[in-house]
Write an enzyme that holds these catalytic residues in place. Structure first.
Site, short mmCIF file in Angstrom:
data_model
loop_
_atom_site.label_atom_id
_atom_site.label_comp_id
_atom_site.label_asym_id
_atom_site.label_seq_id
_atom_site.Cartn_x
_atom_site.Cartn_y
_atom_site.Cartn_z
N HIS A 127 45.51 42.95 37.42
CA HIS A 127 45.21 41.70 38.13
C HIS A 127 43.87 41.15 37.65
O HIS A 127 42.98 41.91 37.29
CB HIS A 127 45.19 41.89 39.64
CG HIS A 127 44.29 43.01 40.10
ND1 HIS A 127 44.66 44.34 40.01
CD2 HIS A 127 43.05 43.00 40.62
CE1 HIS A 127 43.69 45.10 40.46
NE2 HIS A 127 42.68 44.32 40.83
N PHE A 128 43.77 39.84 37.68
CA PHE A 128 42.52 39.14 37.40
C PHE A 128 42.01 38.57 38.72
O PHE A 128 42.77 37.96 39.46
CB PHE A 128 42.74 37.97 36.42
CG PHE A 128 42.92 38.42 34.99
CD1 PHE A 128 44.11 39.02 34.58
CD2 PHE A 128 41.91 38.24 34.07
CE1 PHE A 128 44.27 39.44 33.27
CE2 PHE A 128 42.06 38.67 32.76
CZ PHE A 128 43.25 39.26 32.36
N HIS A 129 40.71 38.75 38.98
CA HIS A 129 40.07 38.12 40.14
C HIS A 129 39.48 36.79 39.67
O HIS A 129 38.72 36.77 38.69
CB HIS A 129 38.89 38.95 40.64
CG HIS A 129 39.21 40.33 41.12
ND1 HIS A 129 39.18 40.68 42.45
CD2 HIS A 129 39.55 41.46 40.45
CE1 HIS A 129 39.47 41.97 42.57
NE2 HIS A 129 39.70 42.46 41.37
N ASP B 227 42.86 36.93 47.84
CA ASP B 227 42.46 38.32 48.08
C ASP B 227 42.22 38.53 49.59
O ASP B 227 41.63 37.68 50.26
CB ASP B 227 41.17 38.62 47.30
CG ASP B 227 40.87 40.11 47.23
OD1 ASP B 227 40.91 40.67 46.12
OD2 ASP B 227 40.57 40.72 48.29
N ILE B 228 42.65 39.67 50.08
CA ILE B 228 42.56 39.94 51.52
C ILE B 228 41.12 40.24 51.97
O ILE B 228 40.78 40.11 53.15
CB ILE B 228 43.53 41.07 51.92
CG1 ILE B 228 43.92 40.97 53.38
CG2 ILE B 228 42.97 42.44 51.59
CD1 ILE B 228 45.22 41.63 53.72
N ASN C 83 39.41 44.66 36.32
CA ASN C 83 38.99 46.06 36.30
C ASN C 83 40.14 46.97 35.84
O ASN C 83 41.29 46.77 36.26
CB ASN C 83 38.55 46.48 37.71
CG ASN C 83 37.41 45.62 38.23
OD1 ASN C 83 36.53 45.23 37.48
ND2 ASN C 83 37.44 45.31 39.52
N GLN D 118 38.64 49.70 39.55
CA GLN D 118 40.01 49.30 39.89
C GLN D 118 40.46 50.11 41.10
O GLN D 118 40.32 51.34 41.13
CB GLN D 118 40.96 49.55 38.71
CG GLN D 118 42.38 49.05 38.97
CD GLN D 118 43.31 49.24 37.77
OE1 GLN D 118 42.98 49.97 36.84
NE2 GLN D 118 44.45 48.60 37.81
#
Ligand code: 5GP
Length: 140
Positions: free
Chosen positions: A101-103, A32-33, A88, A95
Site C-alpha cells: 500500500h501507498f500512503h 486510513d483508519i 513501507n 510496515q
C-alpha cells in the site's frame, strides 16, 4: 500469521467496511483508519503481494497511473497544497499490514501531516464519509 488474509484483502473482498475513495479492476483506495491528517489515504493494489518488490508489472503500472490523480483529488478536497507519499516494506521498515500500500498524507496548513516520530489519531467516521464522498466526486 503474516501470511493469513490481511485486513486489506478483507476490505477488497467487501468483508469489512472502509471509506472508499477510488476503485478500478486492479486498485482500491480508502481513508486510513488512524490518519496522520485529514484525507490520509491508502492506495492498495488488489493483488495480495506483501511488499512492493514482489508486485507484478501490471499492478505496479495501475498504481502509478492513479497515484497522481488520487493525490490531486485529495489536495482539492482537503485544501492542502503539499503532501507526502510513503510506502513501507517489512516490519523493520514500519510496515504493519502485509499487503502492499501507498500512503498519501496531506500536509495541512496547520502543520498536521507526516511528522517524525509518527503521530496519528483515530478517524472521525462521520467527517470521513463526507470527505470520501467529495474525493470520489473529484475522481469521477
Ligand atoms: P503500514 O504501517 O503497514 O505502512 O500502514 C498500515 C496502515 O493501515 C496504518 O496507517 C493503519 O492505520 C491502516 N489500517 C490498519 N487497519 C486498517 C483498517 O482496518 N482500515 C483502514 N482504513 N486502515 C487500516
Amino acid at each position: 500469521m503474516e501470511d493469513d488474509k490481511t485486513i486489506f484483502s478483507m476490505i477488497i473482498d467487501g468483508e469489512i467496511p472502509c471509506h472508499k475513495v477510488y476503485e478500478d479492476d486492479l486498485v482500491i483506495a480508502f481513508l486510513d483508519i488512524n490518519p496522520f491528517s485529514t484525507g490520509h489515504t491508502l492506495v492498495v493494489p488488489k493483488e495480495a503481494s506483501r511488499t512492493l518488490d514482489k508486485l507484478s508489472d501490471e499492478s505496479s503500472g495501475a498504481l502509478g497511473r492513479v497515484l497522481p490523480r488520487i493525490s490531486r483529488a485529495i489536495l482539492s478536497a482537503t485544501g492542502a497544497e503539499e503532501f507526502n507519499i510513503i510506502q513501507n516494506n517489512g516490519p523493520n521498515a514500519f510496515q504493519s499490514v502485509f499487503h502492499v500500500h501507498f500512503h498519501i498524507i496531506p500536509k495541512l496548513k496547520d502543520g498536521r501531516g507526516l511528522t517524525f516520530p509518527f503521530r496519528s489519531s483515530p478517524i472521525n467516521h462521520e467527517e470521513a464519509e463526507k470527505l470520501a464522498e467529495s474525493i470520489r466526486e473529484l475522481l469521477d
